[in-house]
Write a protein that holds these residues in place. Structure first.
Motif, mmCIF file in Angstrom:
data_model
loop_
_atom_site.group_PDB
_atom_site.id
_atom_site.type_symbol
_atom_site.label_atom_id
_atom_site.label_comp_id
_atom_site.label_asym_id
_atom_site.label_seq_id
_atom_site.Cartn_x
_atom_site.Cartn_y
_atom_site.Cartn_z
ATOM 1 N N ALA A 1 2.596 8.944 3.704
ATOM 2 C CA ALA A 1 2.243 8.982 2.288
ATOM 3 C C ALA A 1 0.744 9.194 2.091
ATOM 4 C CB ALA A 1 2.696 7.688 1.603
ATOM 5 N N ALA A 2 -0.071 8.547 2.919
ATOM 6 C CA ALA A 2 -1.527 8.718 2.812
ATOM 7 C C ALA A 2 -1.926 10.153 3.115
ATOM 8 C CB ALA A 2 -2.234 7.751 3.755
ATOM 9 N N THR A 3 -1.274 10.768 4.111
ATOM 10 C CA THR A 3 -1.575 12.169 4.463
ATOM 11 C C THR A 3 -1.222 13.104 3.310
ATOM 12 O OG1 THR A 3 -1.115 11.678 6.788
ATOM 13 C CG2 THR A 3 -1.117 13.995 6.125
ATOM 14 N N ALA B 1 0.833 -1.209 0.000
ATOM 15 C CA ALA B 1 0.000 0.000 0.000
ATOM 16 C C ALA B 1 0.866 1.257 0.000
ATOM 17 C CB ALA B 1 -0.933 -0.012 1.213
ATOM 18 N N SER B 2 1.969 1.232 0.758
ATOM 19 C CA SER B 2 2.879 2.381 0.777
ATOM 20 C C SER B 2 3.500 2.607 -0.596
ATOM 21 C CB SER B 2 3.984 2.156 1.816
ATOM 22 O OG SER B 2 3.447 1.993 3.116
ATOM 23 N N LEU B 3 3.881 1.515 -1.258
ATOM 24 C CA LEU B 3 4.456 1.617 -2.599
ATOM 25 C C LEU B 3 3.465 2.243 -3.573
ATOM 26 C CD1 LEU B 3 6.482 0.987 -4.852
ATOM 27 C CD2 LEU B 3 5.639 -1.363 -4.871
ATOM 28 N N VAL B 4 2.218 1.809 -3.529
ATOM 29 C CA VAL B 4 1.186 2.364 -4.410
ATOM 30 C C VAL B 4 0.990 3.848 -4.139
ATOM 31 C CG1 VAL B 4 -1.283 2.313 -4.938
ATOM 32 C CG2 VAL B 4 -0.004 0.175 -4.765
ATOM 33 N N LEU B 5 0.941 4.235 -2.871
ATOM 34 C CA LEU B 5 0.765 5.647 -2.522
ATOM 35 C C LEU B 5 1.928 6.494 -3.048
ATOM 36 C CD1 LEU B 5 -0.557 5.357 1.159
ATOM 37 C CD2 LEU B 5 -1.871 5.999 -0.865
ATOM 38 N N LEU B 6 3.147 5.997 -2.908
ATOM 39 C CA LEU B 6 4.313 6.748 -3.381
ATOM 40 C C LEU B 6 4.293 6.921 -4.902
ATOM 41 C CD1 LEU B 6 7.100 5.224 -1.127
ATOM 42 C CD2 LEU B 6 6.323 7.594 -1.109
ATOM 43 N N LEU B 7 3.871 5.896 -5.613
ATOM 44 C CA LEU B 7 3.798 6.006 -7.072
ATOM 45 C C LEU B 7 2.734 7.004 -7.497
ATOM 46 C CD1 LEU B 7 4.224 2.245 -8.053
ATOM 47 C CD2 LEU B 7 5.894 4.086 -8.301
ATOM 48 N N LEU B 8 1.649 7.101 -6.747
ATOM 49 C CA LEU B 8 0.612 8.083 -7.065
ATOM 50 C C LEU B 8 1.074 9.500 -6.721
ATOM 51 C CD1 LEU B 8 -2.561 6.146 -5.844
ATOM 52 C CD2 LEU B 8 -1.824 6.545 -8.199
ATOM 53 N N ILE B 9 1.807 9.643 -5.618
ATOM 54 C CA ILE B 9 2.372 10.955 -5.271
ATOM 55 C C ILE B 9 3.345 11.400 -6.355
ATOM 56 C CG2 ILE B 9 3.941 12.111 -3.646
ATOM 57 C CD1 ILE B 9 2.616 10.385 -1.431
#
Length: 575
Positions: free
Chosen positions: A408-410, A58-66
């Protein structure tokens, strides 16, 4: 071994063979394996859902979207303008340092894309002496931090899934810094031997162009010699396609006819020469688009249009653009443009319509090399928010100990609320490929345990390697992961090798961390071919390189990289 263990072993071997045979179909291969694991009962629905929601993944996905928001800013492109100086050595040092440092925090594909056009457009230093080193430096820079490359985060997520704490933000830094310095020195020595772009421009890679002789054209009824198509500057009349007939090679006395398709090979910069002939129109112009202002793009390896022809992809409607020319390095294209199956790395010269730059599917399919770019860019306070927000996320994670997922979510929520990102962009750029590959890998690791195959590997390791050298087992994991990375892809290699490395560590009774780091670092080492990593593919075409340039430059870099890993990882993370 149980029947299920034998079945799982056969499935893993089949997966490896499929990835080697069809490296661009990694998502399909892992997807089929995931389905077979579920249908065979080796995993259940609960395991699949738990793997799909793994915190590291989930962290990896968030970073790629950021990273999507950061790609929309112009900071990297503006900074890259200061890289080129009058000194060849000085320019090389700046390019290597900037590329490595930027890639330690940002997606290295975005870093190379931002620097590419600046280096190509410079008139002070040959671009081809900088582009390949830049790509390698971006790969090396990704090893400096936890978030520097997706492979680090994939191994991190698999550690979390096994109940370990995972990697700290700077666990990679000392080893990564040694790699940057050692391999950077090798590049500093080898770069002057790369070809000069000025020479490459004189023999520009041949592209395939198609033109049609219109009814009523003055060319109809004339021979090729009489029409003046025999001695064009940097363009060669390769073939004439007439209904079902193909005339190749073309002789000076061959007579042209209305509706003939003329296939030219040569330098696309001379494409406007063809517009000087009465009644001769380019493939793109037949769709109503002008070839006066053109955009050059490269097809991504995982683009939705890979494997499609221009006709089957409905290219004009899909992108509001038409293809003027196609270039595929190392392959002499001869079929009609509309019948060529597109591949990752193909360079397309496009005549674009007014809606091209606003199409939402461009980033999914192409790297924009030159010409028009999408309008959706961030500026002003939104650009500042994206970068300062990213810096705050890094500080919160690395210094204050805030979980990466929380930070990352924030930040992603802030980018959404302020309009730096839209829900449509997130839907469009969601990294489905990586998410599916890692989910399948986590499920495969669970199946290894459930089937008893992991215990079998551990027992074999204990029996045959338990009293042996831990360093030799570590070296074997490192080298095997590296070979898989060169043969398939970095993410797939990491996903496949971690469960094996983990089981070996347990069987030998040694620490898991050095084995996990061996997988993470080796999976990032793609230097010998242009096809194993996106940044290599990007500079392959842009620098007019040949495969030998990657082999001759990449072999010393890869050897240095592996040697540093073999020496340093066990020293900093003992067995």
């Amino acid at each position: 071994m149980s029947i299920s263990a034998y079945g799982l072993l056969a499935l893993m071997l089949l997966l490896v063979a499929s990835l080697i045979r069809w490296p661009q179909r990694a998502v399909t291969a892992f997807g089929v394996v995931l389905l077979l694991l579920l249908l065979s009962g080796l995993i259940d629905a609960a395991t699949l859902l738990q793997s799909a929601s793994n915190p590291g993944l989930a962290s990896l996905v968030l970073l790629l979207l950021i990273a999507v928001a950061l790609e929309k800013t112009s900071v990297l492109r503006r900074l890259s303008r200061w890289l080129i100086t009058g000194s060849a050595r000085g320019s090389l040092a700046r390019v290597l340092g900037f590329s490595a440092l930027s890639s330690s925090m940002l997606n290295n594909t975005a870093v190379v894309a931002a620097m590419l056009s600046t280096i190509q457009a410079n008139t002070r230093q040959p671009a081809s002496k900088l582009l390949l080193p830049m790509s390698y430096a971006a790969i090396l820079g990704g090893t400096l931090t936890l978030i520097g490359t997706s492979t680090n985060l994939i191994v991190h997520s698999m550690l979390l899934d096994r109940g370990h704490a995972g990697f700290a933000f700077f666990d990679f830094t000392l080893i990564g810094l040694a790699l940057v310095l050692a391999c950077g020195l090798v590049l500093f020595v080898l770069a002057p031997w790369l070809p000069a772009l000025s020479q490459a421009k004189q023999t520009a890679p041949a592209s395939l162009l198609e033109a049609r002789v219109l009814p009523g054209s003055a060319l109809a009824g004339k021979t090729v010699e009489q029409a003046g198509l025999r001695h064009l500057q940097d363009l060669f009349l390769l073939a004439i396609v007439r209904a079902q007939e193909r005339i190749c090679p073309v002789a000076p006395h061959d007579v042209l006819a209305a509706d003939d398709r003329l296939m030219f090979s040569g330098d696309v910069r001379q494409v406007q020469l063809l517009s000087q002939f009465d009644g001769l129109v380019l493939y793109a112009e037949r769709t109503g688009l002008s070839a006066d202002a053109m955009t050059e793009v490269m097809v991504k390896q995982d683009a939705a249009i890979v494997g499609d022809t221009l006709k089957s992809a409905d290219f004009r409607a899909r992108f509001d653009a038409a293809v003027v020319a196609i270039r595929r390095d190392g392959v002499a294209l001869q079929a009609r443009l509309g019948e060529i199956e597109l591949q990752g790395g193909d360079v397309l010269l496009l005549a674009t319509g007014p809606d091209f730059s606003r199409r939402h599917n461009l980033a999914r399919n192409f790297f924009i090399l030159s010409g028009l770019r999408p309008h959706s860019v961030l500026s002003g306070w939104r650009e500042q928010l994206a970068w300062w927000g990213f810096a705050a996320m890094v500080v919160a994670t690395a210094v204050l100990g805030v979980p990466l997922f929380t930070a990352a979510a924030t930040l992603l929520a802030a980018l959404l609320l302020t309009g730096c990102l839209s829900a449509a962009e997130i839907k469009r750029r969601f990294p489905t490929d990586i998410w599916l590959i890692v989910t399948a890998a986590l499920c495969l690791a669970s199946a290894l345990t459930g089937s008893g195959l992991a215990n079998n590997i551990s027992e074999l390791a204990a029996l045959h390697l338990g009293q042996g050298s831990a360093w030799l087992a570590f070296a074997g994991v490192l080298l095997l992961t590296y070979l898989l990375t060169e043969l398939i892809t970095n993410n797939a290699a990491a996903a496949l090798m971690f469960p094996v490395a983990y089981s070996l560590a347990l069987g030998m009774g040694i620490e898991v961390m050095p084995m996990a780091l061996a997988v993470a670092f080796a999976a990032s080492a793609s230097f010998i071919t242009p096809y194993g990593y996106q940044t290599n593919l990007m500079v392959f075409n842009a620098g007019s390189y040949r495969l030998r340039h990657f082999v001759l430059t990449g072999l010393p870099v890869a050897a240095t990289y592996l040697l540093v890993c073999l020496l340093l990882i066990p020293q900093l993370f003992p067995f």
